[in-house]
Design an enzyme around this catalytic site. Structure first.
Site, PDB file in Angstrom:
ATOM      1  N   ASP A 282      39.192  40.046  36.510  1.00 52.93           N
ATOM      2  CA  ASP A 282      38.279  39.941  37.636  1.00 52.93           C
ATOM      3  C   ASP A 282      37.323  38.783  37.339  1.00 52.93           C
ATOM      4  OD1 ASP A 282      36.933  40.286  39.987  1.00 52.93           O
ATOM      5  OD2 ASP A 282      36.766  42.451  39.824  1.00 52.93           O
TER       6      ASP A 282
HETATM    7  C1  BGC Z   1      35.559  41.277  42.838  1.00 54.01           C
HETATM    8  C2  BGC Z   1      37.023  41.110  43.149  1.00 54.01           C
HETATM    9  C3  BGC Z   1      37.246  39.809  43.888  1.00 54.01           C
HETATM   10  C4  BGC Z   1      36.696  38.688  43.053  1.00 54.01           C
HETATM   11  C5  BGC Z   1      36.925  37.327  43.659  1.00 54.01           C
HETATM   12  C6  BGC Z   1      34.979  40.056  42.166  1.00 54.01           C
HETATM   13  O1  BGC Z   1      33.604  40.144  42.020  1.00 54.01           O
HETATM   14  O2  BGC Z   1      35.380  42.435  42.028  1.00 54.01           O
HETATM   15  O3  BGC Z   1      37.488  42.200  43.896  1.00 54.01           O
HETATM   16  O4  BGC Z   1      38.598  39.637  44.164  1.00 54.01           O
HETATM   17  O5  BGC Z   1      35.310  38.886  42.856  1.00 54.01           O
HETATM   18  O6  BGC Z   1      36.155  37.111  44.767  1.00 54.01           O
END
Ligand code: BGC
Length: 737
Positions: A282
């Protein structure tokens, strides 16, 4: 040839639109099999043999548009993926840069295309409220198609985290509390996106939705049996539907950060499930391993993440900076690096990125917000509306109503935050609720509107007095309230689940006028609606309906559409009840003990205010004659369960027929109800239909403490009805053979 063309032309005339899209612009992405898959592995071998250490590490580096983005990293083979590019001309520049690199390996282009790209569909929780997998698949398809037309190849969706705690701000991105419904939705969304031409990222692996106290990113503690019975099934469903990538979660699972969880990422995912795609971290979660307290520096974080099974570093720069050294120093075997690179390249090959033409920025705008996409958006928004309360048939708005007051800034879209179009691909068209109502009500009915708040979030009053004045002068008040702005999404956990800001005060002032109040909610989660339930005439729940959201609400309020949404996540009576979900285990307390020793609260009921699966209609549905086609079924057999469902109302409508099981005696305690099948059926007024479910009983088992699947012979009760409180019942015996 001529005959084939003629046949295709004739097909165009008779085929439904979805079929035509598929036949004539098939962008479906899917895992290739057999010889094609083997040929891809050989191409990867050839490529890997040519790659330098830096180029290999580069494939694992995912960077994003914005400050610090360096396109030269693409030209020098130091970047394998990009994210957050939505402007087609910028996407094209990225693609050109990859062609300038030594090995010309395409960059994979990702984005959070969660519930729409240019056309917006209801929030995923709102889509789940439709209980209509075909429609959910279509919404994902159009999201994928529009994103693909803008050059996106990879979406960071679906989020399939089970959520039982509405304090968590991200419940809006999932499908609610139940593993079966969530699995059906996960498969539908995966199919839809990939049919639309983008690879999916099933996320967040695993347990992110179980954050303690609903506080985002908090630790999760999940026993093995529950992990397998509750949290893992939607992931499995998405992989079985062909998901090509996965994203690891931010949280620690049972004390081990998910980003370094080899047991989950490698042993289970690759080993047991045979997943061949890649896993991304993530956002910055590799460097966060330091903050979790399992790495002293970024180098150790990079090493731990790679060895656990994280292939791509999203927005961390940690692999780029440290992985090369770790390999050179012998702390990370080259073999492990090669495997990670292979998985990234494999997805790129299976997606066809090496052969795919670059995006045509000039063509993109015409592919946004097409009528076909908007038709699906409207249907999804209509079917996602849940009628929670309708005292004295307040709804649909009666023919005799001459004046309606619409109160609340949420009724007008320009006040809503999510709908700005980043790609400049055409203005989003969203109808406002007052205008949509006016169009649908008889010509002599007036509609007045007063925002009451300064913005849609409802934290401060604009002109409360004007709102109350207009409301008092009308026959019916429609108050559109809820959560918006900072109250929803990532990092937006709440301990108070009432209406934000001044909205409760407003609602009470509207009730005080003595006029019937229809509360229309656009929220990101189930709120605590106990006060509203006691005072408001009708409650209509939506989870931000998207481009066509307010059109759909107007359709329901005026009776053009008969509501058919059902609760995907139980609504608590109070925050103190949380977690409240339908598939509870029995507590073991005898039914009749002295009240003091029952498993109850002293000051609150046990049951949810609106349980899972619940939702009203303007029709009344009846259930009769539940039956099974055999009294005993072997473990590898099937049983057909039927029930006669009738529409006893005076309007055509749709009912969600739900089937729950219970095994009263087994080797472990089992939930009082478990959803195992459902079907949304359209019934004309007065019509009765037999609904049949053919059930594979092998899926009626559970997992033990070691994660082994157990199916115990014995009696199974089946409950059929329109919610998790279904009462029609029938049973069968599961036999060993
Ligand atoms: C979130 C993800 C997301 C990523 C990219 C993160 O903070 O937890 O779900 O895909 O950001 O935007």
């Amino acid at each position: 040839m001529i005959l084939r063309l003629l046949a295709a032309f004739l097909l165009c005339l008779v085929a439904p639109r979805a079929f035509i899209d598929n036949a004539f612009a098939d962008d479906t992405v899917a895992w290739k099999t057999g010889r094609e898959a083997a040929a891809i592995e050989r191409r990867i071998d050839v490529l890997l043999a040519k790659m330098t250490l830096e180029e290999k590490v580069g494939q694992l580096h995912l960077s994003g548009r914005g400050d610090g983005f360096d396109i030269n990293q693409i030209k020098t083979g130091r970047m394998g993926g990009v994210m957050n590019f939505v402007v087609p001309s910028e996407v094209l520049a990225v693609q050109h840069a990859a062609r300038e690199s030594r090995l010309k390996i395409p960059v994979i282009i990702g984005l959070d295309a969660v519930h729409g790209f240019s056309t917006y569909f209801p929030l995923p929780l709102g889509q789940a409220s439709t209980w209509n997998p075909k429609l959910i698949e279509e919404a994902a398809y159009w999201t994928g198609r529009e994103a693909r037309a803008a050059g996106i190849q990879w979406t960071f969706a679906p989020m399939v985290d089970i959520s039982r705690d509405p304090r968590w701000g991200r419940v809006l991105e999932g499908a609610g509390e139940d593993p079966y419904l969530a699995s059906v939705v996960a498969a539908a969304r995966t199919h839809g996106y990939q049919r639309g031409g983008v690879a999916t990222t099933v996320k967040h692996f695993v347990g992110y939705g179980a954050a303690e106290a609903g506080r985002d990113y908090n630790s999760t503690w999940i026993p093995t049996s529950q992990l397998h019975d509750l949290y893992l099934p939607p992931f499995k469903a998405s992989f079985e539907a062909g998901s090509m990538t996965a994203m690891a979660a931010f949280n620690a699972l049972n004390g081990m950060p998910a980003t370094a969880h080899r047991g989950m990422l490698t042993d289970l995912l690759r080993g047991k499930w045979g997943f061949k795609g890649f896993v991304t971290s993530d956002f910055g979660s590799i460097t966060e391993l330091r903050l979790h307290g399992i790495a002293k520096d970024d180098a150790e974080a990079a090493r731990k993440a790679l060895l656990a099974g994280i292939d791509m570093d999203m927005m961390g720069d940690v692999y780029l900076k440290h992985l090369g050294n770790e390999v050179t120093a012998g702390r990370v075997p080259m073999k492990a690096l090669n495997e990670a690179v292979r998985r990234v390249l494999r997805v790129k090959f299976h997606l066809g990125l090496f052969e795919r033409a670059d995006i045509d920025p000039a063509a993109a705008p015409a592919l946004m917000q097409t009528q076909a996409a908007r038709d699906v958006a409207l249907k999804a928004a209509q079917e996602g509306v849940i009628l929670l309360k309708n005292a004295n048939e307040t709804l649909p708005i009666a023919a005799g109503v001459k004046s309606v007051a619409v109160i609340g800034a949420m009724a007008r879209p320009e006040d809503e935050r999510v709908w700005t179009d980043p790609a400049g691909l055409g203005r989003r068209i969203i109808q406002a609720l007052p205008e949509a109502l006016k169009e649908r009500l008889p010509a002599d009915a007036s509609v007045a509107y007063e925002p009451a708040f300064t913005k849609a979030c409802g934290t401060e009053f604009a002109d409360k007095a004007a709102a109350v004045r207009i409301a008092a002068a009308s026959d019916v008040i429609v108050a559109m309230l809820g959560e918006d702005c900072e109250f929803m999404g990532e990092g937006a956990s709440r301990t108070n689940l009432g209406l934000p800001g001044v909205q409760q005060e407003l609602l009470e002032a509207l009730i005080a006028t003595g006029k019937p109040v229809v509360l229309v909610l656009a929220t990101a989660r189930p709120l605590v609606l106990s006060w509203a339930e006691a005072h408001v005439a009708a409650i209509v729940q939506t989870f931000h309906g998207g481009t066509e959201g307010r059109t759909a609400i107007a359709d329901v309020l005026t009776g053009k559409v008969n509501p058919s949404g059902r609760v995907p996540m139980s609504f608590p009576r109070s925050v103190g009840q949380i977690p409240v979900y339908y598939d509870q285990l029995p507590t073991g307390r005898p039914e009749k003990v002295r009240q003091r020793y029952e498993s109850i609260f002293m000051d609150e009921k046990n049951e949810a205010l609106y349980p899972f699966g619940y939702g009203l209609s303007y029709s009344r549905f009846t259930y009769a004659n539940p039956r099974v086609d055999r009294a005993s079924v072997p473990m590898n057999g099937t049983v057909e369960v039927s029930v006669d469902v009738g529409n006893a109302g005076s309007r055509d409508g749709q009912e969600v027929v739900q089937l729950y099981i219970r095994q009263p005696v087994a080797s472990r305690s089992r939930p009082l109800r478990e959803l195992k099948a459902f079907e949304k059926v359209a019934l004309r007024a007065g019509e009765t239909r037999t609904v049949r479910f053919k059930l594979d009983v092998a899926r009626f088992g559970i997992h033990d403490d070691e994660g082994r699947y157990v199916l115990d012979p014995g009696s199974f009760e089946i409950y059929l009805g329109g919610s998790s409180r279904a009462s029609e019942t029938v049973s069968f015996i599961l036999t060993k053979s």
